[in-house]
Every structure is written in C-alpha cells, then in structure tokens.
Design an enzyme around this catalytic site. Structure first.
Site, PDB file in Angstrom:
ATOM      1  N   TYR A 136      -2.520  -0.936  10.096  1.00  0.00           N
ATOM      2  CA  TYR A 136      -2.547  -1.264   8.663  1.00  0.00           C
ATOM      3  C   TYR A 136      -1.203  -0.922   8.026  1.00  0.00           C
ATOM      4  O   TYR A 136      -0.618  -1.725   7.290  1.00  0.00           O
ATOM      5  CB  TYR A 136      -3.677  -0.476   8.004  1.00  0.00           C
ATOM      6  CG  TYR A 136      -3.783  -0.626   6.511  1.00  0.00           C
ATOM      7  CD1 TYR A 136      -4.423  -1.719   5.942  1.00  0.00           C
ATOM      8  CD2 TYR A 136      -3.244   0.342   5.657  1.00  0.00           C
ATOM      9  CE1 TYR A 136      -4.529  -1.859   4.558  1.00  0.00           C
ATOM     10  CE2 TYR A 136      -3.348   0.215   4.282  1.00  0.00           C
ATOM     11  CZ  TYR A 136      -3.987  -0.886   3.741  1.00  0.00           C
ATOM     12  OH  TYR A 136      -4.081  -1.007   2.373  1.00  0.00           O
ATOM     13  N   SER A 152       0.851  -1.186   0.000  1.00  0.00           N
ATOM     14  CA  SER A 152       0.000   0.000   0.000  1.00  0.00           C
ATOM     15  C   SER A 152       0.884   1.232   0.000  1.00  0.00           C
ATOM     16  O   SER A 152       2.063   1.164   0.363  1.00  0.00           O
ATOM     17  CB  SER A 152      -0.874   0.005   1.262  1.00  0.00           C
ATOM     18  OG  SER A 152      -1.530   1.241   1.449  1.00  0.00           O
TER      19      SER A 152
END
Length: 252
Positions: free
Chosen positions: A155, A142
């Site tokens: 995350y 990401s």
C-alpha cells in the site's frame, strides 16, 4: 469562477472520502459522476447528491481494468461533454500483514487497484481535460505515501507512486492548463480504515497515540480539502502532496 454546472468524476465514491467529497462538491453546484465497484454504495451516493439539486449518475467500475476506466470517462463525456474535476480516489489497504507474510496475489491486487487504477484514470481523464483546455485532478495518496509504515508495505509503495504521478503530470502538462495535486490523509474514519483496524485492533491504538491531535480524521474534513484543491480557489496550487493527518507525519 463559478462551479455551478461543472462536472466531477469521483472514484471510490460509494463510501468514505469519495462519498463525503461527492456531497461537498454537490453543495458547490457540481454535477457528480459516481464511480465505484460497490453498486449499493454508489447508488446511495447518487441519491444523496441529487437531493442537493445537482445531476448525478453511477457507473459500476473495477478501476484495475483499463477498459472499465475508459468506459466511465467515455460515458461522462457522452452525457456532459466535459470533465472539469477528477477526484482519483479508489483504493484498498490490504490485510495488514508484514510484507514477507503477504501473498503475491494480495500484492498484485493492491498494485492493480491503487496504482494502475490511478494511472488509467489520469491517462483517460487528462486527455479529455486537455482537449477542453483545462482541468483539475486530485489524487489520493496517504500518510503512508509520505513516510514508511509497517504492515502496509505494498500500500505504501503504491501511495508513494501516487506522489510521483502527481508531480510528474504537472511537469508535463501544467503549461497546457492542467492542475494535479494529491492529498495524503492520515488515519481517517472511513469504512476501509475501520475494517482494517477491526482486523488489527492494536494498530488503531498505536496510530491514535501517534497523532498529536489524538484522534482520527473525518471524511468531511478531507472532503473540504479536496474541494478546495479541485476548484479555482486553489488556482495557483499545482503538483503538491498535501498532508491532512493531525500532525501524524510531522512527528516522524
């Protein structure tokens, strides 16, 4: 090298990046094993790719459980005898709370799905690939695995770990014919991202403002990159974490 009759496992394939990649890989003649915890979405993807003339089946899986990950690998080998491509994509984002306001249970869940699920997947899939002499893996990192971002600390930690997993697997196994790369998408119009922004509307506006191209990415754009990296078109690309974010992390 032809992709026809090759076999790909795609996790998180019931929607978003996984579903878009399943369709794009099917267009290349690749048989698709659809893995997701979402049975409805998984079966929908199977029907979408079968219409493109390839074989496909769905395996309902909670990737946070090692035995369920091993199950989808075993079932794939049982049916096809091989795994050529693996898009290790399943993941969740979390609530968007600041870290000290986040429940321990949420932290554990994100780590189990995003990191442990990815580790289990690489562990069992790479074993089959190496026995067969080669294979290509793309892990989903990401933009939050490239830079620090607020409201997604756990995350972000798991996605930074995905980058480490990618590079270290290459250090150990590239000489045996394994390729492992990762993608680092910025904000993309997937169901997971849409749900996150619905719960945190101000963050979508801020994210879009911070992207030089002034829009979110699309799952189809990411699917093109994943397909390129998985196949022999990217034969000499190994151990890379490739950003696809409209310039978002380039400005940080």
């Amino acid at each position: 090298m032809t992709t026809k009759n090759k076999v790909a496992i795609i996790t998180g394939a019931g929607s978003g990046l996984g579903q878009a990649t399943a369709v794009r890989m099917a267009e290349e003649g690749v048989n698709i094993v659809v893995v997701d915890v979402n049975e409805k979405g998984g079966n929908e993807t199977v029907e979408m790719v079968k219409k493109l003339g390839v074989d496909s089946f769905f395996i309902k899986t909670d990737v946070s459980k090692a035995e369920e990950v091993k199950n989808y690998v075993d079932k794939t080998v049982e049916k096809y005898g091989q795994i050529d491509y693996f898009f290790n994509n399943a993941g969740i984002s979390g609530s968007g709370k600041y870290f000290l306001d986040t429940d321990v249970e949420e932290i554990e869940k994100i780590v189990q799905i995003n990191l442990m699920g990815a580790l289990y997947g690489v562990r069992y899939v790479a074993e089959v690939m190496l026995k067969n002499g080669s294979g290509s893996i793309v892990n989903t990192a990401s933009s939050a695995g490239v830079i620090g971002q607020d409201s997604v600390v756990t995350y972000s930690a798991t996605k930074h770990a995905i980058a480490g997993l990618t590079k270290s697997m290459v250090a150990e196994y590239a000489k045996e014919g394994l390729r492992v790369n990762a993608i680092a998408p910025g904000p993309t119009e997937t169901p997971m991202v849409k749900a996150f922004y619905e719960a945190n509307p101000a963050m979508k506006e801020n994210a879009t403002k911070g992207i030089p191209q002034k829009r979110l990415g699309t799952p189809e754009e990411v699917a093109e990159l994943v397909t390129f990296l998985l196949t022999s078109k990217a034969e000499y690309i190994n151990g890379e974490v490739i950003r696809i974010d409209g310039g978002f992390t380039n400005t940080k």
